[in-house]
Design an enzyme around this catalytic site. Structure first.
Site, PDB file in Angstrom:
ATOM      1  N   ASP A 167     -86.384 -28.653 -17.578  1.00 39.02           N
ATOM      2  CA  ASP A 167     -87.632 -28.483 -16.820  1.00 39.02           C
ATOM      3  C   ASP A 167     -87.811 -27.048 -16.340  1.00 39.02           C
ATOM      4  O   ASP A 167     -88.793 -26.742 -15.674  1.00 39.02           O
ATOM      5  CB  ASP A 167     -87.620 -29.444 -15.616  1.00 39.02           C
ATOM      6  CG  ASP A 167     -88.948 -29.497 -14.885  1.00 39.02           C
ATOM      7  OD1 ASP A 167     -89.994 -29.518 -15.553  1.00 39.02           O
ATOM      8  OD2 ASP A 167     -88.942 -29.514 -13.642  1.00 39.02           O
ATOM      9  N   GLN A 220     -93.349 -32.779 -22.322  1.00 39.24           N
ATOM     10  CA  GLN A 220     -93.758 -32.670 -20.922  1.00 39.24           C
ATOM     11  C   GLN A 220     -95.229 -32.286 -20.859  1.00 39.24           C
ATOM     12  O   GLN A 220     -95.705 -31.472 -21.655  1.00 39.24           O
ATOM     13  CB  GLN A 220     -92.924 -31.616 -20.190  1.00 39.24           C
ATOM     14  CG  GLN A 220     -93.207 -31.526 -18.693  1.00 39.24           C
ATOM     15  CD  GLN A 220     -92.275 -30.556 -17.994  1.00 39.24           C
ATOM     16  OE1 GLN A 220     -92.136 -29.419 -18.418  1.00 39.24           O
ATOM     17  NE2 GLN A 220     -91.637 -30.998 -16.931  1.00 39.24           N
ATOM     18  N   SER A 235     -95.399 -30.096 -12.870  1.00 42.66           N
ATOM     19  CA  SER A 235     -95.035 -31.069 -13.902  1.00 42.66           C
ATOM     20  C   SER A 235     -95.656 -32.419 -13.556  1.00 42.66           C
ATOM     21  O   SER A 235     -95.615 -32.856 -12.399  1.00 42.66           O
ATOM     22  CB  SER A 235     -93.516 -31.210 -13.990  1.00 42.66           C
ATOM     23  OG  SER A 235     -92.911 -29.981 -14.303  1.00 42.66           O
TER      24      SER A 235
END
Length: 295
Positions: free
Chosen positions: A210, A284, A234
């Site tokens: 991430d 993502q 995110s």
């Protein structure tokens, strides 16, 4: 905790992933006060996966996770992870994890674990890129362009748990991005040993996944380093784990963004070891809201 008291960022990462068991299916994780606006999403995802894994027998490695970031977490406030044992089958184990902070759900994750079994193999080849030894570390590259680093940036690079080496030199100006494609690639590895627990390595790589994946989305419109024109967050995160690995050995994180529209951008990544074996696939979606957009 000061850098002098705990000089090894890899040790800090292992400690961050070492959750306190409160009840049979309830765990508590630390959330360091790093003077950030919100808790880093990779920390929450990594800790949630630790909680899920600690309720399995350990003989089935995780093969996939799917997660949603629902609210920003508050730095310095512990996070409680509640695990639901959804299924324990002959080949697959499923766990659902809800992360709660101050009585509010901030994140939830579903993870699936698979008993190893034989099967055929195929994969697309890893892109041809320079090796990590041929590339400067992030701190060296930043100093080359910025000179003496501001205190906050110098402290960030010292405390970074991963050695990061960009395959392409960092994009520094908007003019340099005039023909930039939404692609990026970095070599990474933990800055120190992470021990021998496979779950720790899996969760450490989840943490790392991430760190910059959404950078691929914004490369065509703004430099990687410098003032940002967007609030970035995110929204969700998915990973598929294909092969065993160690997060304290070099891996290549290849990233690209197929689309950005409607204030959302999609990014996908492939993670390879230094021999070219595909280890992990990642997807993502992130929110990219201009600073001057109506709230």
């Amino acid at each position: 905790m000061t850098d002098t008291a705990d000089p090894n960022p890899a040790d800090r990462l292992v400690a961050l992933l070492d959750l306190e068991r409160i009840e049979e299916n309830i765990f508590r994780g630390r959330s360091p006060d790093e003077h950030l606006q919100r808790v880093f999403g990779g920390q929450v995802a990594g800790q949630a996966l630790v909680a899920a894994g600690r309720t399995t027998d350990g003989g089935r490695p995780v093969h996939s996770l799917h997660a949603y970031f629902l609210r920003p977490g508050r730095p310095g406030v512990p996070i409680v992870y509640q695990v639901e044992r959804v299924r324990d089958g002959r080949s697959f184990t499923t766990r659902r994890v809800v992360a709660v902070q101050q009585g509010r759900t901030i994140f939830h994750l579903t993870a699936s674990f698979h008993r190893p079994e034989p099967g055929f193999e195929q994969q697309l080849p890893m892109p041809a890129v320079p090796g990590p030894e041929e590339l400067p570390g992030l701190a060296d590259e930043l100093r080359e362009h910025l000179g003496e680093l501001p205190d906050a940036l110098a402290r960030m690079t010292r405390r970074q748990a991963f050695d990061i080496r960009y395959v392409e030199r960092l994009r520094w100006t908007t003019e340099a991005l005039s023909d930039a494609e939404p692609r990026s690639a970095v070599w990474m590895r933990a800055v120190g040993p992470l021990g021998d627990d496979p779950l720790v390595h899996t969760c450490a790589l989840t943490y790392a996944s991430d760190m910059m994946l959404l950078d691929a989305v914004r490369l065509p419109v703004e430099p990687l380093w410098g003032p940002r024109g967007f609030d970035v967050a995110s929204l969700d995160h998915a990973m598929w784990f294909h092969r065993p690995f160690r997060a304290d050995e070099w891996f290549l994180y290849q990233q690209e963004s197929p689309i950005a529209t409607g204030a959302r951008g999609l990014a996908r990544g492939q993670i390879y070891d230094s021999d070219g074996a595909l280890l992990v696939s990642v997807m993502q979606e992130g929110l990219f809201r201009p600073h001057d957009a109506p709230r």
